[in-house]
Design an enzyme around this catalytic site. Structure first.
Site, PDB file in Angstrom:
ATOM      1  N   LYS A 192       2.439  -5.965  -5.640  1.00  7.89           N
ATOM      2  CA  LYS A 192       1.406  -4.957  -5.404  1.00  7.89           C
ATOM      3  C   LYS A 192       0.019  -5.540  -5.143  1.00  7.89           C
ATOM      4  CE  LYS A 192       2.978  -1.835  -4.978  1.00  7.89           C
ATOM      5  NZ  LYS A 192       3.806  -1.525  -3.769  1.00  7.89           N
ATOM      6  N   GLY A 216      -0.639  -6.429  -1.767  1.00 12.27           N
ATOM      7  CA  GLY A 216      -0.711  -6.389  -0.307  1.00 12.27           C
ATOM      8  C   GLY A 216       0.409  -7.164   0.345  1.00 12.27           C
ATOM      9  N   THR A 217       1.522  -7.302  -0.354  1.00 15.71           N
ATOM     10  CA  THR A 217       2.657  -8.096   0.124  1.00 15.71           C
ATOM     11  C   THR A 217       3.189  -7.605   1.470  1.00 15.71           C
ATOM     12  OG1 THR A 217       3.305  -8.585  -2.161  1.00 15.71           O
ATOM     13  CG2 THR A 217       4.972  -8.928  -0.454  1.00 15.71           C
ATOM     14  N   TRP A 231       1.753  -5.834   3.773  1.00 18.37           N
ATOM     15  CA  TRP A 231       0.732  -6.058   4.797  1.00 18.37           C
ATOM     16  C   TRP A 231       0.720  -7.517   5.264  1.00 18.37           C
ATOM     17  CZ3 TRP A 231      -5.057  -6.782   3.386  1.00 18.37           C
ATOM     18  CH2 TRP A 231      -5.847  -6.816   4.547  1.00 18.37           C
ATOM     19  N   HIS A 252       8.385 -13.651  -5.174  1.00 22.81           N
ATOM     20  CA  HIS A 252       7.363 -13.309  -6.171  1.00 22.81           C
ATOM     21  C   HIS A 252       7.265 -14.361  -7.280  1.00 22.81           C
ATOM     22  CE1 HIS A 252       6.170  -9.507  -4.597  1.00 22.81           C
ATOM     23  NE2 HIS A 252       7.243  -8.823  -4.949  1.00 22.81           N
ATOM     24  N   ARG A 311      -5.186 -10.329  -5.763  1.00 24.20           N
ATOM     25  CA  ARG A 311      -6.009  -9.121  -5.639  1.00 24.20           C
ATOM     26  C   ARG A 311      -6.710  -8.822  -6.971  1.00 24.20           C
ATOM     27  NH1 ARG A 311      -3.205  -3.258  -4.122  1.00 24.20           N
ATOM     28  NH2 ARG A 311      -5.095  -2.125  -3.520  1.00 24.20           N
ATOM     29  N   SER A 345      -1.902   0.017  -8.661  1.00 23.02           N
ATOM     30  CA  SER A 345      -0.872   0.080  -7.630  1.00 23.02           C
ATOM     31  C   SER A 345       0.513  -0.160  -8.227  1.00 23.02           C
ATOM     32  CB  SER A 345      -1.166  -0.971  -6.551  1.00 23.02           C
ATOM     33  OG  SER A 345      -0.219  -0.907  -5.517  1.00 23.02           O
TER      34      SER A 345
END
Length: 320
Positions: free
Chosen positions: A72, A74-75, A77, A136, A158, A166
């Site tokens: 969460k 922006g993976t 994107w 991850h 982030r 998120s």
């Protein structure tokens, strides 16, 4: 009957495990809710076999490009951005681009959540070079072959407040939590979250990038969103495929930036319907806004996270 005695399973090297022992080993790990603790980090229990298989069997190529993220941040994107940059010469017509008909997670598959979780030793020979995969895992738990290779790693992090909000929405949407917002927050602050502690995950890559800047590129979500074209150029240079002056003149960087933007991707039919890896595609896109945490966290919660990360990142040079 159990094939592995839980009393000594923690001391058994994972590379000694046979496939029929994975289940016993995983069941012996400390758990809370949907998570299992393994080597200092908390992993979704249903993906633990993929983590173990990946660490045991993945053989990195020097030409590989690995995209690593905590959840969460922006993976989805960044997957679109990396795929578009690396494959831009093969897809000059953006009206027929694979991103228009494929979810980014299909184009840049997860090693831990999908490929190695689905099969202990998946066939990776069909992936063209340079191979582009994601995971991850924290840096400390990457396969030895990755650490010993010359492959490049792109890492995204982030603001922890937006990351937590998120993550909470995502877990609730896919049914991977029975805790309240406040309970989930308290666990996050204790380091108990998917692939957490979050601060240890970020620091594992940040510290390595200071010594291996040619191999590891750390990007901050907020900066990428604020100046996408600047960072797209930076990413391309890092990957060894910089944009030519001709490509810049033709506006290719801006075109890729628009194609991969959160707003554009989230409105595509392929990302509004269907499923990817048993998750509804719509769950992979929420708001993507910087600072959305102010609508969810109390002043006390905000201060608590500030204090935690001020302590954890003190002296590292890493700021949010």
């Amino acid at each position: 009957m159990s094939t592995l005695d839980p009393s000594f399973s923690q001391h058994l090297q994972e590379d000694e495990l046979t496939p029929d022992q994975y289940g016993d080993f995983i069941s012996s790990l400390p758990t809370t809710g949907f998570l299992s603790q393994y080597r200092g980090f908390w992993f979704p229990t249903k993906f633990m076999q993929g983590v173990l298989s990946l660490r045991k069997h993945f053989q990195a190529h020097d030409t590989d490009i690995l995209m690593m993220t905590p959840p969460k941040v922006g993976t989805t994107w960044l997957k679109a951005i990396l795929f578009a940059i690396l494959n831009r010469k093969h897809h000059l017509d953006l009206q027929k681009h694979p991103l228009l008909t494929n979810n980014p997670h299909i184009l840049v598959p997860y090693l831990d959540l999908h490929l190695y979780n689905k099969k202990e030793v998946p066939d990776l020979t069909t992936y063209p070079s340079p191979r582009l995969f994601s995971a991850h895992l924290p840096y400390t738990l990457l396969p030895t072959s990755v650490k010993n290779s010359k492959c490049k790693i792109v890492y995204l992090y982030r603001n922890p407040k937006d990351t937590f909000v998120s993550l909470w929405h995502f877990l609730e949407k896919i049914g991977m939590t029975t805790d309240s917002f406040e309970e989930t927050f308290d666990k996050f602050c204790q380091g108990v979250s998917n692939f957490g502690p979050y601060w240890d995950h970020v620091l594992s890559y940040w510290n390595e990038s200071l010594e291996k800047s040619q191999r590891i590129l750390c990007l901050r979500y907020e900066e990428l969103k604020e100046q996408p074209t600047t960072h797209l150029k930076r990413i391309a240079e890092f990957l060894g495929c910089p944009f030519s002056s001709e490509e810049e003149t033709k506006g290719m960087i801006n075109d890729i930036s628009r194609l991969c933007s959160f707003d554009y991707l989230s409105k595509l039919e392929v990302n509004k319907s269907g499923t990817t890896h048993n998750m509804k595609n719509e769950s992979l896109f929420r708001r993507g806004e910087v600072g959305d945490w102010v609508n969810y966290l109390t002043p006390q919660m905000s201060e608590k996270l500030d204090n935690i990360f001020k302590e954890k990142f003190h002296g590292t040079g890493l700021k949010f």
